[in-house]
Enzyme design. Structure first.
Site, mmCIF file in Angstrom:
data_model
loop_
_atom_site.group_PDB
_atom_site.id
_atom_site.type_symbol
_atom_site.label_atom_id
_atom_site.label_comp_id
_atom_site.label_asym_id
_atom_site.label_seq_id
_atom_site.Cartn_x
_atom_site.Cartn_y
_atom_site.Cartn_z
ATOM 1 N N GLU A 23 0.885 -1.176 0.000
ATOM 2 C CA GLU A 23 0.000 0.000 0.000
ATOM 3 C C GLU A 23 0.918 1.220 0.000
ATOM 4 O OE1 GLU A 23 -3.043 -0.663 -0.467
ATOM 5 O OE2 GLU A 23 -3.113 -2.751 0.190
ATOM 6 N N CYS B 231 -1.620 9.502 2.671
ATOM 7 C CA CYS B 231 -1.415 8.911 1.340
ATOM 8 C C CYS B 231 -2.494 9.406 0.404
ATOM 9 C CB CYS B 231 -1.422 7.394 1.441
ATOM 10 S SG CYS B 231 -2.922 6.738 2.186
HETATM 11 P P1 NAD Z 1 8.546 5.194 4.400
HETATM 12 O O1 NAD Z 1 8.479 4.475 3.112
HETATM 13 O O2 NAD Z 1 9.708 6.069 4.665
HETATM 14 O O3 NAD Z 1 8.502 4.154 5.619
HETATM 15 C C1 NAD Z 1 7.463 3.215 5.741
HETATM 16 C C2 NAD Z 1 8.008 1.996 6.465
HETATM 17 O O4 NAD Z 1 8.982 1.369 5.641
HETATM 18 C C3 NAD Z 1 8.709 2.320 7.772
HETATM 19 O O5 NAD Z 1 8.416 1.329 8.709
HETATM 20 C C4 NAD Z 1 10.177 2.318 7.383
HETATM 21 O O6 NAD Z 1 11.030 2.019 8.470
HETATM 22 C C5 NAD Z 1 10.209 1.222 6.340
HETATM 23 N N1 NAD Z 1 11.265 1.357 5.331
HETATM 24 C C6 NAD Z 1 11.880 2.485 4.900
HETATM 25 N N2 NAD Z 1 12.777 2.194 3.936
HETATM 26 C C7 NAD Z 1 12.718 0.850 3.739
HETATM 27 C C8 NAD Z 1 13.403 -0.066 2.885
HETATM 28 N N3 NAD Z 1 14.341 0.343 2.039
HETATM 29 N N4 NAD Z 1 13.078 -1.382 2.965
HETATM 30 C C9 NAD Z 1 12.120 -1.809 3.818
HETATM 31 N N5 NAD Z 1 11.456 -0.995 4.650
HETATM 32 C C10 NAD Z 1 11.751 0.328 4.615
HETATM 33 O O7 NAD Z 1 7.173 6.000 4.547
HETATM 34 P P2 NAD Z 1 6.719 7.002 5.686
HETATM 35 O O8 NAD Z 1 7.484 8.275 5.539
HETATM 36 O O9 NAD Z 1 6.685 6.344 7.007
HETATM 37 O O10 NAD Z 1 5.186 7.234 5.257
HETATM 38 C C11 NAD Z 1 4.845 8.002 4.154
HETATM 39 C C12 NAD Z 1 4.560 7.174 2.927
HETATM 40 O O11 NAD Z 1 3.635 6.123 3.212
HETATM 41 C C13 NAD Z 1 3.891 8.022 1.853
HETATM 42 O O12 NAD Z 1 4.421 7.691 0.589
HETATM 43 C C14 NAD Z 1 2.425 7.632 1.964
HETATM 44 O O13 NAD Z 1 1.687 7.881 0.810
HETATM 45 C C15 NAD Z 1 2.555 6.172 2.273
HETATM 46 N N6 NAD Z 1 1.317 5.651 2.880
HETATM 47 C C16 NAD Z 1 0.506 4.851 2.124
HETATM 48 C C17 NAD Z 1 -0.712 4.394 2.641
HETATM 49 C C18 NAD Z 1 -1.630 3.522 1.819
HETATM 50 O O14 NAD Z 1 -2.537 2.922 2.392
HETATM 51 N N7 NAD Z 1 -1.482 3.426 0.512
HETATM 52 C C19 NAD Z 1 -1.076 4.738 3.952
HETATM 53 C C20 NAD Z 1 -0.221 5.544 4.696
HETATM 54 C C21 NAD Z 1 0.984 6.002 4.151
#
Ligand code: NAD
Length: 461
Positions: free
Chosen positions: A229, A263
């Site tokens: 997601e 998001c």
């Molecule tokens: P992020 O991608 O920085 O982090 C999300 C999670 O992924 C965290 O737990 C982080 O530690 C982990 N992570 C980061 N880099 C990684 C990697 N290389 N490999 C594996 N895991 C990794 O996102 P964020 O800043 O926490 O949240 C914002 C993003 O999340 C935005 O792009 C937003 O649109 C998206 N989001 C999507 C939904 C949805 O339902 N589609 C809901 C909420 C947020």
């Protein structure tokens, strides 16, 4: 990052030093989760449902503590934190009830004496990796369907929200979820990658596009189930027959609530050229009374940290350098606050709608305003985005609305409504680069977290 000092974006105060879970600790957790899983599965739907219903009750008893932690960790207003906890509790209640019905089906057979049943069984061990922005629903959207379906789970929250996640997991343990069935791994990308490459059967990830791709790449070759997601850069389209005042009020909510860290934020506002000036002046007028700052009663709060704030200012500088006009909106409250995570809400005009600056996800209180001349052109602009999470169409003509919705590449669309606003019983997820076709929430969630087993019984007819 072996450990980190979690700072509040409100004032920079330390909320505590958190130890990251190392890759070898992650491996040990996966073994523990696997050992615990079958007994949890065999407990049955009714017993699991009772435990999850108890979790809903226990979470409600921790309302003040959880909401306070979420405010301190993310900077958001207490009212939003309370609303999010209510949604997380509702998800537990719905899964506890609906999960009991999600048991399977009977099929007739062409062969006499053969009876076929299909049942839903868990995948096994689930790694649940989530974003920071609405932390409690983010945990609940994954943990409750995963557990209800009979999986054991390891939750990996964002490093921005370690404390609310720990309390959430503690409450579930107190409610009767066995410690091996739900564990928490703290840390960033390294911890997440150790989970993804570990001996888990399912990875459910919510986060940015780039991290989602990194997750898919790390899992490639293993054939484990992946739920993604991801991000969005969502359009709110205003046709020339729309109710402009209402469209503006809704557009402001979609773009700036939760400081734009959704998001489903409506960060791309497309307005028919015939009503562009009327929309723009109403937007600037209504946003004038919006308040922003660190106080708990503002409409736009801080971002999650100062890095995010710096990134936004850099983005706005790039917009201005490219010839766009940046309007700074609203009234600052507590301007003397020591917060370095504050960004004044902004509206950007004059960008090329199909340029990188016009298309990218910003995840901050920044919206971009574009004009279009025909509905077809609006669809063309929307389709240029790599994302396809949500969209909204504003028009009084239902035929026009349905025609546009039919052409919009988005997983969640509203007519005369906001681009945001998930509900627990509604499947949520995106098209194109906003996901991989899976859905969070709704009855679909139980399906995502389980798989089908077909069982034939042969008996003497
Ligand atoms: P992020 O991608 O920085 O982090 C999300 C999670 O992924 C965290 O737990 C982080 O530690 C982990 N992570 C980061 N880099 C990684 C990697 N290389 N490999 C594996 N895991 C990794 O996102 P964020 O800043 O926490 O949240 C914002 C993003 O999340 C935005 O792009 C937003 O649109 C998206 N989001 C999507 C939904 C949805 O339902 N589609 C809901 C909420 C947020």
């Amino acid at each position: 990052m072996p450990q980190w000092d979690k700072l509040s974006p409100l004032d920079g105060a330390s909320l505590g030093v958190v130890e990251a879970t190392t890759p070898s600790e992650v491996s040990a957790m996966v073994v523990t989760a696997r050992d615990a899983q079958l007994a949890w599965q065999n407990l049955g739907l009714t017993a699991r449902g009772k435990i999850i219903r108890r979790a809903a009750e226990e979470l409600a008893l921790e309302t003040d503590a959880l909401a306070r932690l979420v405010r301190e960790e993310t900077g958001k207003q207490s009212s939003l934190a309370h609303g999010e906890l209510a949604a997380a509790i509702e998800m537990a209640e719905m899964m506890a009830a609906y999960g009991r019905f999600a048991s399977g089906a009977l099929f007739p057979s062409a062969i006499p004496g053969r009876q076929i049943r299909v049942e839903r069984v868990p995948h096994g061990v689930a790694a649940l990796i989530v974003a920071f922005n609405t932390p409690l629903p983010n945990y609940a959207w994954k943990v409750f369907p995963a557990l209800m379906a009979g999986n054991s789970a390891i939750l990996k929250p964002s490093p921005h929200t370690p404390l609310s996640a720990q309390l959430f997991v503690d409450v579930l343990h107190r409610s009767g979820v066995p410690h091996g069935v739900l564990q928490i791994a703290q840390g960033g990308a390294e911890t997440a990658q150790a989970l993804v490459t570990g001996d888990v059967n399912l990875v459910s990830f919510t986060g940015s596009y780039d991290a989602g791709v990194a997750v898919s790449e790390a899992a490639a070759g293993s054939l484990k189930k992946i739920i993604l997601e991801l991000g969005g850069s969502n359009p709110l389209i205003v046709c020339d027959d729309a109710n402009i005042a209402q469209a503006v009020t809704t557009a402001l909510q979609s773009a700036y609530s939760n400081a734009g860290q959704r998001c489903a934020a409506g960060s791309r506002i497309l307005v028919n050229e015939k009503v562009y000036e009327a929309f723009r002046s109403e937007f600037l007028q209504q946003s004038d009374s919006w308040t922003w700052g660190t106080s708990d009663d503002v409409l736009v709060s801080t971002l999650v940290d100062s890095e995010s704030a710096k990134k936004v200012e850099k983005y706005l500088t790039a917009c201005e350098a490219g010839g766009a006009v940046v309007h700074r909106l609203g009234k600052g409250v507590n301007d003397s606050s020591p917060s370095t995570a504050l960004v004044q809400p902004a509206l950007v005009e004059g960008l090329d709608a199909k340029s990188d600056l016009g298309l990218q996800e910003i995840f901050a209180p920044v919206a971009r305003l574009f004009s279009f001349s025909t509905d077809e052109q609006a669809i063309d602009i929307v389709s240029a985005s790599p994302y396809g999470l949500t969209a909204a169409v504003w028009t009084r003509d239902i035929n026009r609305a349905e025609r546009m919705v039919g052409a919009l590449p988005a997983g969640v669309v509203s007519i005369n409504g906001p681009t945001h606003g998930a509900e627990i019983n509604i499947p949520f997820g995106g098209m194109k680069s906003s996901g991989n076709g899976t859905r969070d929430a709704g009855v679909q969630a139980i399906e995502e977290y389980s798989q089908l087993r077909t069982i034939s019984t042969f008996f003497e007819a």
